[in-house]
Scaffold this motif. Sequence first.
Motif: not given
Length: 274
Positions: A130-131, A154-160, A190-191
């Motif tokens: 989720e970007l 922003i990476n809001l998901g659960l996968s890199d 979360e980064d």
Amino acid sequence: MKKLMLLFMLLLVTNLVSAQIGVQEVFSQPNKVAPGEKLTIRIMLENFGEDEVSNVAVKLDLTDLPFAPVDSSTEQVTGKIEEDERKQLVFNLIALPEAEPRIYKIPLKITYNNTVKESLISINVESKPELDLVLESSELVKVNDNGKIILKLINLGLSDIKSLRLTLIQVQGYEILSSNTVYISDIDVEDFETAEFTLIARERNPRLLFNINYKDVNNNEYAENKELALNVYTVEEAKQLGLVQNNIFLSILIPIITIVIIYFIYRKLRKRKI
């Protein structure tokens, strides 16, 4: 005595050879599971030997793995399995919320007639990235301004996220002065990472159009389009909002010059009358 031992061993070997239990098929439903999602594993056992077998124990070893049983145990025991018969065992599991997206190998142990067989089954944990794309800052204030914009991905998901390519599409409302493409190797969960472009705003409040391509940890490819609003004002609007400072020196100088010109014109006209 030796003959009795030899006969016992012969009978044991013959019994083991004639009763061979193996895994014929393994089904996982769904075949890809997300963190926090439940799944069902169906294991099909088959007796490939010539004799029936009872009390076949099948155990899933979930030690140090992000899975837990749901309404069932990690070990089940079958009844009698006849020659060439198949029997299905069902395990209900849940992928824990902290499960990282990847393929997990679960040890499988089958025990019967003093025989132990070990194998592995696979569970594929996947989570769609989720970007989010936001405008961090802009140097463009009014139409025809030339400046930089800084974007935050922003990476809001659960996968890199990896191998990301961000492309700013050229449209009428702005002119791109820098490269229109930015490459980012990876964004952890979360980064975030930033991207920078240099533009000229050609109209009021242009819409920035982007194309984004990236992959998840399992090399699944994703493509999406995003649009951001860029606040750009006319000169008059910028002055009213206090975004553009009026030139105080000119605002003082111009009235003085005007007064001086009027004074000299007045003196000149007065001399002519005299």
